[in-house]
Design a protein around this motif. Structure first.
Motif, PDB file in Angstrom:
ATOM      1  N   GLY A 113       0.803  -0.830  -0.025  1.00 37.12           N
ATOM      2  CA  GLY A 113       0.093  -0.082   0.333  1.00 37.12           C
ATOM      3  C   GLY A 113       0.870   1.607   0.036  1.00 37.12           C
ATOM      4  O   GLY A 113       0.031   2.895  -0.370  1.00 37.12           O
ATOM      5  N   GLY A 114       1.695   1.204   0.334  1.00 34.72           N
ATOM      6  CA  GLY A 114       2.422   2.033   0.897  1.00 34.72           C
ATOM      7  C   GLY A 114       3.380   2.319  -1.708  1.00 34.72           C
ATOM      8  O   GLY A 114       2.904   2.344  -2.090  1.00 34.72           O
ATOM      9  N   SER A 115       4.098   3.395  -0.825  1.00 34.11           N
ATOM     10  CA  SER A 115       4.601   4.395  -2.698  1.00 34.11           C
ATOM     11  C   SER A 115       6.024   4.936  -2.742  1.00 34.11           C
ATOM     12  O   SER A 115       6.999   4.541  -1.293  1.00 34.11           O
ATOM     13  N   LEU A 116       6.451   4.739  -3.919  1.00 32.54           N
ATOM     14  CA  LEU A 116       8.127   4.549  -3.914  1.00 32.54           C
ATOM     15  C   LEU A 116       8.007   5.843  -5.170  1.00 32.54           C
ATOM     16  O   LEU A 116       6.723   5.868  -6.530  1.00 32.54           O
ATOM     17  N   ARG A 117       9.546   6.897  -5.701  1.00 36.70           N
ATOM     18  CA  ARG A 117       9.400   6.968  -6.682  1.00 36.70           C
ATOM     19  C   ARG A 117      10.917   6.294  -7.214  1.00 36.70           C
ATOM     20  O   ARG A 117      12.255   7.046  -6.705  1.00 36.70           O
ATOM     21  N   LEU A 118      10.846   6.551  -8.514  1.00 38.16           N
ATOM     22  CA  LEU A 118      11.973   6.226  -9.341  1.00 38.16           C
ATOM     23  C   LEU A 118      12.418   6.761 -10.137  1.00 38.16           C
ATOM     24  O   LEU A 118      11.688   7.280 -10.471  1.00 38.16           O
ATOM     25  N   SER A 119      13.608   6.997 -10.434  1.00 40.64           N
ATOM     26  CA  SER A 119      14.695   7.653 -11.230  1.00 40.64           C
ATOM     27  C   SER A 119      15.626   6.962 -12.145  1.00 40.64           C
ATOM     28  O   SER A 119      16.171   6.049 -11.581  1.00 40.64           O
ATOM     29  N   CYS A 120      15.199   7.755 -13.623  1.00 44.98           N
ATOM     30  CA  CYS A 120      15.708   7.147 -14.482  1.00 44.98           C
ATOM     31  C   CYS A 120      17.050   8.475 -14.960  1.00 44.98           C
ATOM     32  O   CYS A 120      16.133   9.108 -15.219  1.00 44.98           O
ATOM     33  N   VAL A 121      18.736   8.394 -14.952  1.00 48.60           N
ATOM     34  CA  VAL A 121      18.762   9.002 -14.914  1.00 48.60           C
ATOM     35  C   VAL A 121      20.058   9.404 -16.059  1.00 48.60           C
ATOM     36  O   VAL A 121      20.366   7.752 -16.635  1.00 48.60           O
ATOM     37  N   ALA A 122      19.164  10.084 -17.722  1.00 47.18           N
ATOM     38  CA  ALA A 122      20.708   9.101 -18.504  1.00 47.18           C
ATOM     39  C   ALA A 122      21.544   9.972 -18.870  1.00 47.18           C
ATOM     40  O   ALA A 122      21.864  11.225 -18.753  1.00 47.18           O
ATOM     41  N   PRO A 123      23.135   9.802 -18.911  1.00 51.40           N
ATOM     42  CA  PRO A 123      23.999  10.671 -18.823  1.00 51.40           C
ATOM     43  C   PRO A 123      24.189  11.235 -20.148  1.00 51.40           C
ATOM     44  O   PRO A 123      24.027  10.823 -21.431  1.00 51.40           O
ATOM     45  N   THR A 124      25.134  12.525 -19.733  1.00 50.50           N
ATOM     46  CA  THR A 124      24.948  13.621 -21.148  1.00 50.50           C
ATOM     47  C   THR A 124      26.126  13.515 -22.580  1.00 50.50           C
ATOM     48  O   THR A 124      24.983  13.488 -22.991  1.00 50.50           O
ATOM     49  N   THR A 125      26.494  12.409 -22.527  1.00 50.99           N
ATOM     50  CA  THR A 125      27.195  11.516 -23.639  1.00 50.99           C
ATOM     51  C   THR A 125      26.640  10.241 -24.341  1.00 50.99           C
ATOM     52  O   THR A 125      26.872  10.254 -25.020  1.00 50.99           O
ATOM     53  N   GLY A 126      25.338  10.306 -23.782  1.00 49.88           N
ATOM     54  CA  GLY A 126      24.341   8.868 -24.272  1.00 49.88           C
ATOM     55  C   GLY A 126      23.563   9.603 -25.907  1.00 49.88           C
ATOM     56  O   GLY A 126      23.125   8.511 -26.202  1.00 49.88           O
ATOM     57  N   GLY A 127      23.874  10.911 -26.235  1.00 49.75           N
ATOM     58  CA  GLY A 127      22.803  11.038 -26.983  1.00 49.75           C
ATOM     59  C   GLY A 127      21.106  12.176 -26.599  1.00 49.75           C
ATOM     60  O   GLY A 127      22.187  12.703 -25.711  1.00 49.75           O
ATOM     61  N   ILE A 128      20.726  11.728 -27.433  1.00 48.05           N
ATOM     62  CA  ILE A 128      19.780  13.511 -27.266  1.00 48.05           C
ATOM     63  C   ILE A 128      18.470  12.893 -26.584  1.00 48.05           C
ATOM     64  O   ILE A 128      17.750  12.378 -27.104  1.00 48.05           O
ATOM     65  N   PHE A 129      18.846  12.687 -25.169  1.00 47.35           N
ATOM     66  CA  PHE A 129      17.398  11.926 -24.631  1.00 47.35           C
ATOM     67  C   PHE A 129      16.359  12.418 -25.151  1.00 47.35           C
ATOM     68  O   PHE A 129      15.810  11.722 -25.180  1.00 47.35           O
ATOM     69  N   LYS A 130      15.954  14.366 -25.292  1.00 47.06           N
ATOM     70  CA  LYS A 130      14.177  14.532 -25.273  1.00 47.06           C
ATOM     71  C   LYS A 130      14.194  14.187 -26.475  1.00 47.06           C
ATOM     72  O   LYS A 130      11.895  13.633 -26.814  1.00 47.06           O
ATOM     73  N   PHE A 131      14.424  12.933 -27.207  1.00 45.34           N
ATOM     74  CA  PHE A 131      14.031  13.059 -28.526  1.00 45.34           C
ATOM     75  C   PHE A 131      13.531  11.705 -28.082  1.00 45.34           C
ATOM     76  O   PHE A 131      12.879  10.717 -29.538  1.00 45.34           O
ATOM     77  N   TYR A 132      13.830  10.441 -27.071  1.00 46.36           N
ATOM     78  CA  TYR A 132      13.970   9.315 -27.419  1.00 46.36           C
ATOM     79  C   TYR A 132      12.863   8.834 -26.647  1.00 46.36           C
ATOM     80  O   TYR A 132      12.654   9.619 -25.059  1.00 46.36           O
ATOM     81  N   GLY A 133      11.582   7.499 -26.433  1.00 45.81           N
ATOM     82  CA  GLY A 133      10.829   7.395 -25.798  1.00 45.81           C
ATOM     83  C   GLY A 133      11.475   6.500 -24.892  1.00 45.81           C
ATOM     84  O   GLY A 133      12.491   5.867 -25.372  1.00 45.81           O
ATOM     85  N   ILE A 134      11.045   6.114 -23.278  1.00 45.07           N
ATOM     86  CA  ILE A 134      12.454   5.873 -22.621  1.00 45.07           C
ATOM     87  C   ILE A 134      10.901   4.787 -21.324  1.00 45.07           C
ATOM     88  O   ILE A 134       9.561   5.551 -21.796  1.00 45.07           O
ATOM     89  N   GLY A 135      11.385   3.714 -21.116  1.00 42.57           N
ATOM     90  CA  GLY A 135       9.880   2.826 -20.739  1.00 42.57           C
ATOM     91  C   GLY A 135      10.568   2.583 -19.639  1.00 42.57           C
ATOM     92  O   GLY A 135      12.171   2.438 -19.238  1.00 42.57           O
ATOM     93  N   TRP A 136      10.009   2.119 -18.625  1.00 38.20           N
ATOM     94  CA  TRP A 136      10.554   1.474 -17.464  1.00 38.20           C
ATOM     95  C   TRP A 136       9.584  -0.465 -17.504  1.00 38.20           C
ATOM     96  O   TRP A 136       8.959  -0.780 -17.689  1.00 38.20           O
ATOM     97  N   TYR A 137      10.804  -0.706 -17.110  1.00 35.86           N
ATOM     98  CA  TYR A 137      11.246  -2.872 -16.906  1.00 35.86           C
ATOM     99  C   TYR A 137      11.103  -3.017 -15.948  1.00 35.86           C
ATOM    100  O   TYR A 137      11.946  -2.652 -14.950  1.00 35.86           O
ATOM    101  N   ARG A 138      10.490  -4.218 -15.147  1.00 41.56           N
ATOM    102  CA  ARG A 138      10.818  -4.575 -14.059  1.00 41.56           C
ATOM    103  C   ARG A 138      11.111  -6.527 -14.664  1.00 41.56           C
ATOM    104  O   ARG A 138      10.695  -6.914 -15.750  1.00 41.56           O
ATOM    105  N   GLN A 139      11.680  -6.784 -12.970  1.00 45.17           N
ATOM    106  CA  GLN A 139      11.745  -8.081 -13.451  1.00 45.17           C
ATOM    107  C   GLN A 139      11.541  -9.129 -12.434  1.00 45.17           C
ATOM    108  O   GLN A 139      12.703  -8.603 -11.030  1.00 45.17           O
TER     109      GLN A 139
END
Length: 116
Positions: free
Chosen positions: A15-41
């Motif tokens: 019943g609780g909450s968490l906020r996950l963050s995903c950071v892309a290094p600035t050398t990894g391409g133009i971030f704003k042009f990409y769709g990003i997904g959260w996955y879990r296993q």
């Protein structure tokens, strides 16, 4: 070479909450042009895409998290968030982020454990 860095996981009660963050290094391409997904296993299961945000902000969720999880992005910070509420035992998993359209090497992920 790790591309994304995930953080924010932890141990939380049902019943609780968490906020996950995903950071892309600035050398990894133009971030704003990409769709990003959260996955879990979860142990013994395959990795699954649970939430996705396109470059224009459009979002999609798998049924199991719809209404409980919210994905968002801050392109100025090269960051995508996953706000998780009403967490359930079955949300326990290792969470990763990546680009669904062109997957890059997986990062370490962040572990989410939901306790009774």
């Amino acid at each position: 070479q790790v591309f994304f860095e995930e953080s924010g996981g932890g141990l939380v009660q049902h019943g609780g909450s968490l906020r996950l963050s995903c950071v892309a290094p600035t050398t990894g391409g133009i971030f704003k042009f990409y769709g990003i997904g959260w996955y879990r296993q979860a142990p013994g299961n395959q990795r699954e895409l649970i939430a996705r945000i396109h470059s224009d902000g459009e979002t999609h969720y798998t049924d199991s998290v719809k209404g409980r999880f919210t994905i968002s992005r801050d392109d100025d910070r090269n960051t995508v968030y996953l706000q998780m509420t009403d967490l359930k035992l079955e949300d326990t998993a290792l969470y990763h982020c990546n680009r669904p359209s062109s997957v890059v090497p997986w990062g370490r992920g962040t572990q989410v454990t939901v306790s009774p």
